[in-house]
Design a protein around this motif. Structure first.
Motif, PDB file in Angstrom:
ATOM      1  N   THR A  99       0.737  -1.329  -0.085  1.00 35.10           N
ATOM      2  CA  THR A  99      -0.101   0.044  -0.081  1.00 35.10           C
ATOM      3  C   THR A  99       0.812   1.291   0.094  1.00 35.10           C
ATOM      4  N   ASN A 133      -4.294   1.397   0.177  1.00 37.06           N
ATOM      5  CA  ASN A 133      -4.890   0.103  -0.516  1.00 37.06           C
ATOM      6  C   ASN A 133      -3.804  -0.199  -1.505  1.00 37.06           C
ATOM      7  N   PRO A 139      -1.861   2.844  -4.177  1.00 38.73           N
ATOM      8  CA  PRO A 139      -0.757   2.900  -2.826  1.00 38.73           C
ATOM      9  C   PRO A 139      -0.436   4.317  -2.656  1.00 38.73           C
TER      10      PRO A 139
END
Length: 491
Positions: free
Chosen positions: A383, A419, A423
């Motif tokens: 991430t 996430n 990222p």
């Protein structure tokens, strides 16, 4: 007959001699009287000039305090302004001030102060600056008579309100009016200083003649006696006003002779007065410098306290997260866990170190940022995009606030959604004498400002070192912080 002729000649000679002697005495006394009169007039003029200079010195002190207040107002140092008032004689007649800052040619009120808010006249509560700020203006208020003065500063205008009754009382109490009294009129002929307070706010009875008035003997309507009237040009805040010194013509020949006997004393008194004023001015300047240094010391102590508070907040939070990540890593990758422990020890050791300057070299900050990011990368894996750093070797020896890069990286990770699809990207780039720290934005809660306690601490350090350029910008896609270099050798 010879006897009678001798007697007559003797009486004639004696009479002629008496007439000659009397004439000589009359001429001598007339010459002495004329010289005494000229000396008297000259001394009166000297007294008049001396009085005007003493008044000017009083006004010079006021000018100096008012301009110091203007400099403090430009920097928003209202507490310092109020200390200047409290520690100077102007507190006896200064009742209000307001500071108007110029922004693109438009003045807006930034600072306001009243000596006594319960009795302040409503006329002083204004929403815009008066157009005429070039001279002192008389004001008839609800509770008295006042004078509005404007002091132009580098960034705006400082407006001062003086109570004229208290101002006249202050001047009268300075004992500079022995054998003389003063009159001061604004450019409209309104009286703003007079020993008879009933004259305040009224126009001068006689028309004010063209400048300057010299050697005018008039009958004073205040004393009912003849006075020598002289007009002088004042400097400073009353430069557009008419200033008159009235010296009473009651000095006798004995007093004139006494002046000759006390000339040395008067000279010594004049020198002592000059030295006293020089001492007072130097003392006041040193006092102002001490106040400035004390204020800087307070800022430094406050900055260090903020550092300590920040460290106390960071320590348990950092340990909790780091140990949690370490616990997960031990089972998955023991070798990586060993590396993690080493990075964690270095970062935590940096947190525990003390440095009263509040600064660190960019190289030290970059090393701390890389080690801290390494730990976060292990925790959040894909991430986070690898940290981008582009700084020249020459810049690595310069300084920025301690923990600034680590704080900005922590804020970026804490306030944004992490996430794999989007990222988080963080970059640290050198450009034009500063570092630009940029991260992409995907806020967890858009209503919460991501610039918090840490960035406030960074800003406070820049304020302490008087370095301009620290700035925070953000939009829908990026959060950007500008960190100017601090050259401590020039501080």
């Amino acid at each position: 007959m010879a006897s009678i002729s001798f007697t007559r000649n003797r009486i004639l000679i004696l009479g002629l001699a008496l007439i000659f002697v009397v004439s000589i005495y009359i001429i001598m006394f007339r010459v002495i009287d004329q010289r005494l009169e000229r000396l008297n007039r000259r001394i009166l003029k000297e007294v008049s000039l001396e009085k005007s200079e003493l008044v000017q010195k009083e006004f010079d002190d006021f000018d100096r305090i008012f301009h110091l207040m203007g400099l403090a107002a430009d920097e928003g140092q209202q507490e310092f302004m109020n200390k200047l008032i409290e520690q100077d004689s102007v507190k006896q007649f200064l009742v209000a001030y307001s500071y108007w800052k110029s922004e693109s040619g438009v003045y807006s009120k930034k600072l306001t102060w009243y000596n006594d808010k319960s009795v302040i006249d409503s006329i002083f509560i204004q929403t815009k600056l008066f157009e005429d700020i070039t001279s002192a203006t008389f004001i008839q208020g609800e509770n008295g008579m006042y004078l509005r003065i404007h002091i132009k500063t580098n960034k705006g205008v400082l407006q001062l309100i003086l109570d004229l009754y208290k101002f006249n009382t202050y001047i009268a109490n300075q004992n500079i009016g022995m054998r003389a009294y003063f009159e001061l009129y604004d450019d409209h002929g309104i009286c703003i200083m007079h020993p008879d307070l009933t004259h305040i706010g009224k126009k001068r009875k006689e028309a004010i003649m063209s400048y300057p008035i010299r050697d005018s003997v008039i009958l004073s309507d205040h004393l009912g006696l003849e006075v020598l009237l002289e007009e002088y040009k004042l400097n400073g805040i009353f430069s557009d006003s008419k200033f008159f010194v009235n010296v009473v013509l009651l000095m006798t020949a004995d007093e004139v002779r006494d002046i000759g006997n006390t000339a040395f004393l008067l000279g010594a008194l004049g020198i002592a007065t000059m030295l006293l004023f020089i001492f007072l001015i130097d003392w006041q300047n040193r006092k102002a410098k001490q106040l400035t240094l004390r204020n800087l010391e307070y800022q430094k102590e406050d900055a260090l306290l903020r550092f300590e508070n920040l460290k106390r907040k960071v320590d348990p939070h950092f340990l909790f997260n780091a140990l949690g990540s370490l616990q997960q890593l031990i089972g998955k990758d023991p070798l990586q866990a060993k590396t993690f422990v080493g990075k964690m020890a270095k970062v935590y050791r940096k947190f525990l170190s003390r440095d009263e300057s509040g600064l660190a070299t960019i190289k030290e900050e970059v090393v701390l940022a890389e080690e801290y990011f390494f730990m976060q990368k292990i925790r959040f894996v894909d991430t986070l995009i690898p940290l981008e750093i582009n700084i020249s070797p020459e810049a690595m020896t310069l300084h920025i606030p301690r923990f600034s890069l680590q704080i900005l990286i922590e804020n970026a990770i804490k306030h944004n959604e992490l996430n794999k699809e989007k990222p988080l990207s963080i970059s640290i780039i050198e450009t034009q004498g500063q570092l630009v720290v940029r991260n992409t934005v995907l806020l967890k809660n858009p209503d919460i400002d991501s610039a918090g306690y840490g960035t406030q601490m960074i800003a406070h350090v820049y304020d302490f070192y008087q370095v301009q350029g620290f700035e925070i910008q953000h939009n829908e896609t990026d959060f950007i912080v500008y960190l100017p270099f601090i050259h401590i050798d020039s501080q």
